[in-house]
Write a protein that holds these residues in place. Structure first.
Motif, PDB file in Angstrom:
ATOM      1  N   ASP A  15       0.815  -1.227   0.000  1.00 17.73           N
ATOM      2  CA  ASP A  15       0.000   0.000   0.000  1.00 17.73           C
ATOM      3  C   ASP A  15       0.843   1.269   0.000  1.00 17.73           C
ATOM      4  OD1 ASP A  15      -2.304  -1.640   0.191  1.00 17.73           O
ATOM      5  OD2 ASP A  15      -1.805  -1.932   2.323  1.00 17.73           O
ATOM      6  N   MET A  16       2.082   1.163  -0.477  1.00 12.88           N
ATOM      7  CA  MET A  16       2.969   2.330  -0.397  1.00 12.88           C
ATOM      8  C   MET A  16       2.660   3.373  -1.458  1.00 12.88           C
ATOM      9  SD  MET A  16       6.873   1.369   0.455  1.00 12.88           S
ATOM     10  CE  MET A  16       7.338   0.847   2.088  1.00 12.88           C
ATOM     11  N   GLU A  17       2.936   4.631  -1.117  1.00 16.63           N
ATOM     12  CA  GLU A  17       2.888   5.726  -2.093  1.00 16.63           C
ATOM     13  C   GLU A  17       4.042   5.536  -3.086  1.00 16.63           C
ATOM     14  OE1 GLU A  17       0.686   8.289  -2.177  1.00 16.63           O
ATOM     15  OE2 GLU A  17      -0.373   7.292  -0.533  1.00 16.63           O
ATOM     16  N   ALA A  18       3.905   6.149  -4.257  1.00 15.69           N
ATOM     17  CA  ALA A  18       4.903   5.960  -5.320  1.00 15.69           C
ATOM     18  C   ALA A  18       6.316   6.319  -4.856  1.00 15.69           C
ATOM     19  CB  ALA A  18       4.519   6.782  -6.541  1.00 15.69           C
ATOM     20  N   ALA A  19       6.462   7.467  -4.203  1.00 22.15           N
ATOM     21  CA  ALA A  19       7.801   7.924  -3.808  1.00 22.15           C
ATOM     22  C   ALA A  19       8.409   6.983  -2.781  1.00 22.15           C
ATOM     23  CB  ALA A  19       7.729   9.345  -3.260  1.00 22.15           C
ATOM     24  N   ALA A  20       7.627   6.581  -1.828  1.00 20.63           N
ATOM     25  CA  ALA A  20       8.120   5.668  -0.795  1.00 20.63           C
ATOM     26  C   ALA A  20       8.456   4.316  -1.409  1.00 20.63           C
ATOM     27  CB  ALA A  20       7.062   5.503   0.307  1.00 20.63           C
ATOM     28  N   PHE A  21       7.616   3.908  -2.369  1.00 21.80           N
ATOM     29  CA  PHE A  21       7.870   2.627  -3.032  1.00 21.80           C
ATOM     30  C   PHE A  21       9.208   2.660  -3.770  1.00 21.80           C
ATOM     31  CE2 PHE A  21       7.829  -0.209  -6.662  1.00 21.80           C
ATOM     32  CZ  PHE A  21       7.397  -1.392  -6.089  1.00 21.80           C
ATOM     33  N   GLU A  22       9.434   3.773  -4.458  1.00 24.72           N
ATOM     34  CA  GLU A  22      10.689   3.890  -5.202  1.00 24.72           C
ATOM     35  C   GLU A  22      11.887   3.764  -4.261  1.00 24.72           C
ATOM     36  OE1 GLU A  22      11.437   7.568  -7.202  1.00 24.72           O
ATOM     37  OE2 GLU A  22      13.037   6.689  -8.431  1.00 24.72           O
ATOM     38  N   GLN A  23      11.792   4.457  -3.139  1.00 26.98           N
ATOM     39  CA  GLN A  23      12.852   4.405  -2.148  1.00 26.98           C
ATOM     40  C   GLN A  23      13.063   2.972  -1.650  1.00 26.98           C
ATOM     41  OE1 GLN A  23      15.026   6.529  -1.187  1.00 26.98           O
ATOM     42  NE2 GLN A  23      15.878   5.318   0.499  1.00 26.98           N
ATOM     43  N   ALA A  24      11.940   2.318  -1.345  1.00 25.94           N
ATOM     44  CA  ALA A  24      12.023   0.942  -0.830  1.00 25.94           C
ATOM     45  C   ALA A  24      12.594   0.005  -1.908  1.00 25.94           C
ATOM     46  CB  ALA A  24      10.640   0.469  -0.390  1.00 25.94           C
ATOM     47  N   TYR A  25      12.203   0.252  -3.152  1.00 26.80           N
ATOM     48  CA  TYR A  25      12.669  -0.594  -4.246  1.00 26.80           C
ATOM     49  C   TYR A  25      14.179  -0.440  -4.453  1.00 26.80           C
ATOM     50  CZ  TYR A  25      13.119  -2.659  -8.885  1.00 26.80           C
ATOM     51  OH  TYR A  25      13.508  -3.437  -9.939  1.00 26.80           O
ATOM     52  N   ASN A  26      14.642   0.810  -4.411  1.00 23.76           N
ATOM     53  CA  ASN A  26      16.075   1.052  -4.546  1.00 23.76           C
ATOM     54  C   ASN A  26      16.860   0.400  -3.412  1.00 23.76           C
ATOM     55  OD1 ASN A  26      15.857   2.420  -6.928  1.00 23.76           O
ATOM     56  ND2 ASN A  26      15.788   4.453  -5.991  1.00 23.76           N
ATOM     57  N   GLU A  27      16.267   0.454  -2.218  1.00 28.59           N
ATOM     58  CA  GLU A  27      16.923  -0.193  -1.078  1.00 28.59           C
ATOM     59  C   GLU A  27      16.997  -1.698  -1.286  1.00 28.59           C
ATOM     60  OE1 GLU A  27      14.906   1.190   2.446  1.00 28.59           O
ATOM     61  OE2 GLU A  27      15.728   3.213   2.157  1.00 28.59           O
ATOM     62  N   LEU A  28      15.918  -2.240  -1.848  1.00 25.71           N
ATOM     63  CA  LEU A  28      15.894  -3.679  -2.134  1.00 25.71           C
ATOM     64  C   LEU A  28      17.008  -4.047  -3.128  1.00 25.71           C
ATOM     65  CD1 LEU A  28      14.244  -6.470  -1.952  1.00 25.71           C
ATOM     66  CD2 LEU A  28      13.254  -5.735  -4.119  1.00 25.71           C
ATOM     67  N   LEU A  29      17.119  -3.264  -4.192  1.00 23.72           N
ATOM     68  CA  LEU A  29      18.160  -3.530  -5.187  1.00 23.72           C
ATOM     69  C   LEU A  29      19.542  -3.440  -4.562  1.00 23.72           C
ATOM     70  CD1 LEU A  29      16.953  -1.627  -8.394  1.00 23.72           C
ATOM     71  CD2 LEU A  29      16.926  -4.094  -7.980  1.00 23.72           C
ATOM     72  N   ASN A  30      19.713  -2.440  -3.703  1.00 29.06           N
ATOM     73  CA  ASN A  30      20.995  -2.265  -3.036  1.00 29.06           C
ATOM     74  C   ASN A  30      21.332  -3.485  -2.186  1.00 29.06           C
ATOM     75  OD1 ASN A  30      22.687  -1.438  -0.627  1.00 29.06           O
ATOM     76  ND2 ASN A  30      22.945   0.362  -1.941  1.00 29.06           N
ATOM     77  N   GLU A  31      20.325  -3.945  -1.472  1.00 30.86           N
ATOM     78  CA  GLU A  31      20.516  -5.093  -0.583  1.00 30.86           C
ATOM     79  C   GLU A  31      20.854  -6.356  -1.392  1.00 30.86           C
ATOM     80  OE1 GLU A  31      17.378  -7.769   1.923  1.00 30.86           O
ATOM     81  OE2 GLU A  31      16.890  -5.642   1.672  1.00 30.86           O
ATOM     82  N   LEU A  32      20.286  -6.439  -2.581  1.00 31.96           N
ATOM     83  CA  LEU A  32      20.443  -7.649  -3.394  1.00 31.96           C
ATOM     84  C   LEU A  32      21.493  -7.501  -4.498  1.00 31.96           C
ATOM     85  CD1 LEU A  32      16.707  -8.702  -3.876  1.00 31.96           C
ATOM     86  CD2 LEU A  32      18.413  -9.808  -2.410  1.00 31.96           C
ATOM     87  N   GLN A  33      22.283  -6.436  -4.454  1.00 36.87           N
ATOM     88  CA  GLN A  33      23.126  -6.148  -5.622  1.00 36.87           C
ATOM     89  C   GLN A  33      24.135  -7.249  -5.952  1.00 36.87           C
ATOM     90  OE1 GLN A  33      25.321  -2.515  -5.260  1.00 36.87           O
ATOM     91  NE2 GLN A  33      26.393  -3.085  -3.394  1.00 36.87           N
ATOM     92  N   ALA A  34      24.474  -8.065  -4.966  1.00 38.21           N
ATOM     93  CA  ALA A  34      25.428  -9.139  -5.253  1.00 38.21           C
ATOM     94  C   ALA A  34      24.729 -10.414  -5.735  1.00 38.21           C
ATOM     95  CB  ALA A  34      26.256  -9.441  -4.009  1.00 38.21           C
TER      96      ALA A  34
END
Lengths: 534, 235
Positions: B169-188
């Motif tokens: 149920d996230m807002e677009a901006a918050a989702f983007e932030q969370a998504y980028n964090e996810l990518l960062n966490e999974l970058q390896a």
């Protein structure tokens, strides 16, 4: 006989010069590579015996040496087919390594020479490996020096024409494909030879340093094997064992490398891989232009992340921004200039020391502070081809030595660019690099690096990702490149990594073969038909 | 040869050991599994090509017999069984062991008969070759996966499942932030997975012939599939 840890003295007068010296570093910025077929053993042996007297050895030049630096160098290498034509007994032939006997074309599936790198695309001369027997490499300080040495070679080829023939079929920049030699020379900028290759990177910076080379001891910095000490200091490095690069000496496994028999045939010799690599300059530039607009750091930063070095050679792990890399390059230039401008004496020695300290920054580093790859990506070209101890993945003392998985995969790199780029947006035409890799074991060193580290990624925990620049990227059904690379972000920073996709193949094989580089003694043995392993 | 399945290579090594020496090794195998000594296995864990490795002692009386009618063997030695699945070629694996963890290998094998030490490498190679038992049958459920790929896939799946429920149920901006964090966490863990590079020219040739035979077989079979169902084994 050497024991591990002890110094090694090499018989430099018996070792061919191209093994110990990277000629291009000594201002030999022109080269010519010539292939020969031997159709009669006796004439072939006469040819080799005559060449043996002219071959450039590893004996030091210049100060404190009796040897004058020659205008040109000449070196000889033989294929398995060539050794057979020269009459080596079967008992000796069977003692050469299987991959050498198979040859580069036969090993293509391991090297990833598929699609546009396949043998049907090679220069005509490389398509008939059974006829390729002898390679003569000439390096010269000028074009005239090359011509003189080439005339000598042509002359003795004529003398032995009853059984020795120069092979034609090299392509040249004018579109001919029947040339009798491959020309190569350093790329010139403002009339001066540079260490650049056609993608614009400074090349040939890192080369292994091994015991007995006679190179300046300071070159062990960055060139040797990593210890557990600080890699920016002398204590961070030890010389590699000689046997990694020369047969007849102890190697990193504390034993003598497997070598041909009799011992005199192998000792002071080594194996050499020759590859003519075409560079798709247009595709590379277009990719950088397109993706560089999306990449936060811009196009130059993207190019740096691909290679692990800025195009001026500064390692991206040490100099994370373009500004820092530029400042370093300027400091380096100034320090170099200062040596020339300082009169002889203690002041000049001081200037030299200051320069050496700066110069070391090109190579004296590792990835111990950059394990996740936010500085130098884990999949960057120089990190793949020389991981500098990073395969311990930060688990200090997991392995008995930090460089365990790296030290036996090193290669001496030689060679020069060929051709010139007429249109930077065009892939076609003759431009690339003649790449030569020397080492005591082609399978364990060159082939492993090529297959496992360049065209695959599991050792770096990068799945099937390939080297962005030289990997053999394929094509999707839609006709796009299928190469990918993760450019890592600072972990925990919340910034996403940058994911590059759609990379086409930037480098394609245009020919090559596996060679044996005999010692002077071995050349004489072969030339006199005296090889006897019993 | 069946030593290879997908990206995995199976190695079985059975090395003789004096019975009284085997007792020491049994204690040692137990000891290095204790948490306090687990640092001694860090080298193995860091060699991420390894799927699995197991050591066991087989006493002379413990060898299975297919049937009572199979005569009992009179064995002089106990045997140390080493069983491993790894990614890459035999040489790559054996060389990695020899250069990376020679002291660990010496510790585990020095009581075995004829152990040459892990370094120099050529005698070590010969010892492994001499004592290796070829795999008769080998199957991989995930032929494109190296052990690193499996570990990455697990991390990605776990992180993605949690991300999906967390961000519903996230807002677009918050989702983007969370998504980028996810990518960062999974970058390896975001590399691509594809078939294995060839393990050897010989193995690649066998695979190619099998593939061609299978294709030819498919063409032939399409006309007489029912006959195959009848069980040609009986003929």
């Amino acid at each position: 006989m050497s024991t591990p840890g002890s110094p090694v003295t090499l018989d430099l007068h018996d070792i061919q010069g191209n093994i110990v010296k990277a000629y291009s570093r000594y201002d030999y910025s022109h080269a010519r590579y010539v292939l020969f077929e031997i159709t009669d053993g006796q004439a072939g042996r006469g040819f080799i015996a005559t060449l043996a007297e002219r071959v450039t050895t590893s004996a030091p030049w210049g100060r404190g040496s009796t040897e004058e630096r020659p205008e040109s160098t000449l070196n000889v290498a033989l294929t398995f087919a060539g050794l057979r034509m020269l009459g080596l007994p079967q008992a000796s032939l069977l003692t050469f390594s299987p991959e050498f006997a198979t040859g580069m074309r036969g090993r293509g599936a391991i090297l990833g020479d598929d699609g546009p790198s396949g043998p049907e695309r090679w220069d005509p001369v490389w398509r008939k490996p059974h006829r390729i027997h002898v390679l003569i490499t000439i390096n010269g300080v000028s074009r005239d020096a090359i011509e003189t040495a080439y005339a000598f070679v042509t002359d003795i080829t004529g003398r032995y024409r009853a059984g020795v023939r120069c092979l034609t079929g090299h392509r040249d920049p004018e579109g001919r494909n029947d040339m009798p030699y491959q020309a190569a020379s350093a790329i010139e900028i403002d009339g001066k030879p540079t260490p650049k290759e056609h993608f614009g990177y400074t090349d040939g910076i890192g080369n292994p340093y091994f015991k007995g080379t006679g190179e300046h001891p300071e070159n062990v910095l960055g060139g040797g094997k990593v210890t557990r000490r600080d890699a920016t200091t002398r204590a961070g490095w030890e010389p590699l064992e000689t046997g990694e690069f020369l047969l007849g000496y102890k190697d990193e496994a504390q034993e003598f490398p497997e070598a041909p028999m009799p011992p005199l045939l192998g000792r002071n010799g080594t194996y050499m891989v020759y590859r003519k690599l075409h560079q798709n300059v247009g595709s590379f530039n277009r990719y950088l232009d397109a993706v560089g607009t999306e990449y936060p750091g811009g196009k130059e930063a993207l190019a740096a992340k691909f290679a692990g070095r800025w195009r001026n050679g500064a390692p991206v792990t040490t100099f994370p921004t373009e500004a820092e890399a530029e400042a370093f390059a300027q400091q380096w230039m100034a320090a170099k200039l200062k040596i020339q401008q300082t009169p002889k004496g203690p002041a000049r020695e001081e200037a030299k020391a200051a320069f050496a300290q700066l110069n070391a920054k090109f190579v004296a580093f590792d990835y111990s502070k950059d394990l996740p790859g936010a500085g130098c990506p884990v999949g960057a070209h120089i990190r793949r081809t020389n991981p500098r101890g990073s395969l311990e993945f930060g688990e200090a003392f997991a392995f008995d030595t930090r460089g365990a998985l790296t030290n036996r995969r090193r290669i001496l790199r030689r060679g020069l660019p060929y051709g010139s780029v007429v249109d930077p947006q065009d892939d076609t035409g003759e431009h690339g690099i003649v790449f030569m890799a020397l080492g005591a074991n082609i399978r364990r060193q060159f082939e492993f690096v090529q297959q496992q580290w360049v065209n695959y990624g599991n050792d770096f925990r990068l799945g099937n990702d390939r080297d962005p620049i030289i990997g053999n990227h394929g094509t999707t059904p839609e006709g796009k490149g299928d190469g990918r690379m993760t450019i890592e972000a600072e972990p925990g920073g919340g910034r996403p990594p940058f994911l590059c996709g759609g990379m086409p193949r930037f480098v394609e094989t245009r020919g090559g073969e596996y060679f044996f580089v005999p010692s002077i003694t071995a050349l004489r043995l072969i030339g006199e038909g005296m090889v006897d392993p019993t | 040869m069946p030593n290879i399945a997908g990206k995995a290579f199976a190695m079985n090594l059975i090395t003789p050991i004096e019975r009284w020496q085997a007792a020491f090794n049994k204690i040692q195998f137990w000891a290095i599994r204790q948490p306090i000594l687990s640092f001694s296995l860090r080298g193995l864990v860091t060699l991420s090509m390894i799927h699995y490795a197991r050591w066991a002692i087989v006493q002379p009386t413990e060898w299975p017999r297919l049937d009572e009618s199979q005569p009992k063997e009179k064995l002089h030695y106990a045997y140390q069984l080493f069983f491993s699945n790894f990614n890459g070629s035999w040489a790559q694996y054996v060389d990695s062991f020899s250069v990376a963890i020679p002291s660990g290998l010496n510790l585990l094998w020095f009581r075995n008969v004829g152990w040459p030490k892990a370094v120099p490498e050529q005698p070590f190679h010969r010892y492994v070759e001499h004592n290796e038992v070829w795999t008769s049958h080998y199957y991989s459920a995930y032929p494109m996966a190296a052990s690193n790929d499996v570990k990455s896939a697990q991390r990605v799946k776990q992180a993605l499942t949690s991300f999906a429920s967390r961000t519903k149920d996230m807002e677009a901006a918050a989702f983007e932030q969370a998504y980028n964090e996810l990518l960062n966490e999974l970058q390896a863990d975001l590399s691509q997975m594809a078939p294995t590079p060839i393990v050897s020219l010989a193995n690649a040739a066998v695979e190619e012939r099998m593939r061609q035979d299978a294709e030819a077989g498919d063409e032939q079979d399409s006309g007489r599939a029912p006959a195959m169902m009848g069980g040609s084994h009986a003929e």
